[in-house]
Design a protein around this motif. Sequence first.
Motif, PDB file in Angstrom:
ATOM      1  N   ASP A  75      27.514  65.255  13.872  1.00 27.40           N
ATOM      2  CA  ASP A  75      29.203  64.766  13.485  1.00 27.40           C
ATOM      3  C   ASP A  75      29.630  64.162  14.445  1.00 27.40           C
ATOM      4  O   ASP A  75      30.226  63.319  14.357  1.00 27.40           O
ATOM      5  N   THR A  76      29.737  64.828  15.724  1.00 25.16           N
ATOM      6  CA  THR A  76      30.166  64.627  16.908  1.00 25.16           C
ATOM      7  C   THR A  76      30.033  63.293  17.113  1.00 25.16           C
ATOM      8  O   THR A  76      30.994  62.257  17.640  1.00 25.16           O
ATOM      9  N   LEU A  77      28.710  63.066  17.423  1.00 22.02           N
ATOM     10  CA  LEU A  77      28.013  61.703  17.765  1.00 22.02           C
ATOM     11  C   LEU A  77      28.024  60.612  16.918  1.00 22.02           C
ATOM     12  O   LEU A  77      28.060  59.483  17.198  1.00 22.02           O
ATOM     13  N   ASN A  78      27.953  60.913  15.719  1.00 16.30           N
ATOM     14  CA  ASN A  78      27.550  59.833  14.705  1.00 16.30           C
ATOM     15  C   ASN A  78      28.935  59.389  14.071  1.00 16.30           C
ATOM     16  O   ASN A  78      29.017  58.280  13.470  1.00 16.30           O
ATOM     17  N   SER A  79      30.016  60.154  14.013  1.00 15.18           N
ATOM     18  CA  SER A  79      31.285  60.038  13.568  1.00 15.18           C
ATOM     19  C   SER A  79      32.346  59.086  14.158  1.00 15.18           C
ATOM     20  O   SER A  79      31.964  58.982  15.309  1.00 15.18           O
ATOM     21  N   ASP A  80      33.071  58.402  13.431  1.00 19.80           N
ATOM     22  CA  ASP A  80      33.979  57.415  14.026  1.00 19.80           C
ATOM     23  C   ASP A  80      35.078  58.785  14.792  1.00 19.80           C
ATOM     24  O   ASP A  80      35.106  59.866  14.209  1.00 19.80           O
TER      25      ASP A  80
END
Length: 240
Positions: A207-212
């Motif tokens: 989530d950290t790497l893929n989210s805005d």
Amino acid sequence: MELKVIISQTPEQLGRKAAQLASEYLEEVLSQKDTARIVVSTGASQFDTFEALIASDIDWSKIEMFHLDEYVGLPEDHPAGFRKYLKERFVSKVNLKAAHFVEGTVENLPVISAELLKAPIDLGLIGIGENAHIAFNDPPADFNTRDPYIIVDLDENCKKQQVGEGWFASIEDVPKQAVTMSVHRIMQCEKIISCVPYAVKAPAVADTLNSDVDPNVPAGILKTHKDWTLLLDKDSAALI
């Protein structure tokens, strides 16, 4: 902005790599000034990192340490307390120039905040929680406050992590609030190293790497930092 992701096979290798990077950076800082200031995380994910740091060649007598957070109202000798954690696992084993502890009280807020603001923080060792929190800035995190330390309510997922790691017997035992370094102040660290091992952290890492950049994924803001290194083991990296 500069993001580096390093994946190790085991948490132990991750800890050694983090200590190496921290040691090299602090050596560089101390070649330019007399004192370096660091902020450190706690929790089960940091065990190997602390062991490797203690074994490193860092001149701790020139290092001033702050810690990130503490439960509100928890006695200092409670097994889950972060002051107890740091004193037993780190501070008692190195010769620090100074150690500044968050006491988990309203009265301590201006004291620890004033100390923190006396000079820049050179290095932040900032973990990521199972709910993608940084320090105790649970989602939705306050990205706007400029206060150095704030009091926050802990969400259910954060409490579950504390129970799952064995710090408390039940969710009811976890304090409802904590004092935490704010997101803004964490982002003022000159360099940030995040050590994030274990399979249980894999969703938060993804989530950290893929989210805005979104307050609902607090760690995602680290992607906007000028110098952030994320260290994973093969299990925490499984979903990226």
